[in-house]
Design a protein around this motif. Structure first.
Motif, PDB file in Angstrom:
ATOM      1  N   CYS A 215       2.910   9.850  -4.193  1.00 46.24           N
ATOM      2  CA  CYS A 215       3.607  11.080  -3.776  1.00 46.24           C
ATOM      3  C   CYS A 215       4.536  11.623  -4.853  1.00 46.24           C
ATOM      4  CB  CYS A 215       4.359  10.832  -2.473  1.00 46.24           C
ATOM      5  SG  CYS A 215       5.673   9.590  -2.626  1.00 46.24           S
TER       6      CYS A 215
ATOM      7  N   CYS B 298       4.651   3.738  -2.904  1.00 50.25           N
ATOM      8  CA  CYS B 298       5.248   3.473  -1.593  1.00 50.25           C
ATOM      9  C   CYS B 298       4.374   2.449  -0.876  1.00 50.25           C
ATOM     10  CB  CYS B 298       5.266   4.739  -0.740  1.00 50.25           C
ATOM     11  SG  CYS B 298       6.272   6.059  -1.396  1.00 50.25           S
TER      12      CYS B 298
ATOM     13  N   CYS C 140      -0.339   6.814  -0.135  1.00 50.19           N
ATOM     14  CA  CYS C 140       0.160   6.870  -1.512  1.00 50.19           C
ATOM     15  C   CYS C 140      -0.738   6.048  -2.437  1.00 50.19           C
ATOM     16  CB  CYS C 140       1.603   6.399  -1.578  1.00 50.19           C
ATOM     17  SG  CYS C 140       2.749   7.601  -0.862  1.00 50.19           S
TER      18      CYS C 140
HETATM   19 ZN   LIG Z   1       4.660   7.517  -2.153  1.00 50.88          ZN
END
Ligand SMILES: [Zn+2]
Length: 198
Positions: free
Chosen positions: A15, A51, A56
């Motif tokens: 992200c 993450c 992600c």
């Molecule tokens: Zn992330």
């Protein structure tokens, strides 16, 4: 939380947001070019981060971010393999913490003993129920625990929990208050989060 602002933050390859490294999963690349999950953040070398989210990891692989982060040293990576490996790492961390709780006397196992201990309000910080616990016993313990405000987590099988504790099958484990209990809750929440996304 002003102190955390001064800590070195890391960017998630998926992200692209920045976080305290504590909240992220670390990866390293082996000399053979294999991307490895370094869940305990102990492996040497350059690290990359995502993450603790399936999305992600997927995005990082799709956008070839691991290749970029490791400057061409990483071979092909599969989001499936990385996620499975992450789930396995969290699972093994939880098992090892439960083992430590047993050694330090912070654990009660077996549905009868846990049920009995639940008659006093501060006996447990959390309760772990095996995924294959019989519905009747599971419901009884969950309702008693809910009444006392003790969180219940579903994890592993009664065979594996029993094996870990040197017993036959164990479908219920209660963890007494203490530092280990907090670590176990934290890891179980992470496990639920990432394994629940399958
Ligand atoms: Zn992330």
């Amino acid at each position: 939380m002003t102190a955390s602002r001064h800590k070195a933050e890391r960017t998630c390859l998926g992200c692209r947001e920045t976080f305290d490294p504590q909240q992220l999963v670390r990866y390293v690349v082996s000399p053979q070019g294999e991307v490895l999950v370094d869940y305990r953040k102990r492996l040497p070398g350059r690290g990359a981060y995502t993450c603790l989210k399936r999305q992600c990891i997927d995005d990082a692989v799709k956008r070839r971010q691991f290749g970029r982060a490791f400057r061409g040293l990483a071979g092909d990576v599969s989001a499936e393999v990385l996620t499975e490996s992450l789930v396995a790492e969290v699972r093994s961390r939880i098992l090892s913490l439960i083992g430590m709780a047993r050694k330090s006397g912070c654990l009660v196992s077996g549905s009868n003993l846990v049920m009995m201990a639940l008659s006093s309000p501060d006996s447990f910080t959390l309760i772990i129920l095996s995924a294959d616990i019989s519905t009747g016993i599971g419901d009884k313990i969950k309702s008693k625990a809910r009444h006392l405000g003790v969180p219940c987590f579903t994890f592993s099988t009664k065979e594996d929990l029993g094996h870990l504790l040197g017993k036959e099958e164990r479908s219920v484990v209660g963890i007494k208050p203490g530092g280990l209990a907090n670590s176990i809750i934290e890891e179980l929440s992470r496990y639920k989060h990432i394994a629940g996304e399958f």
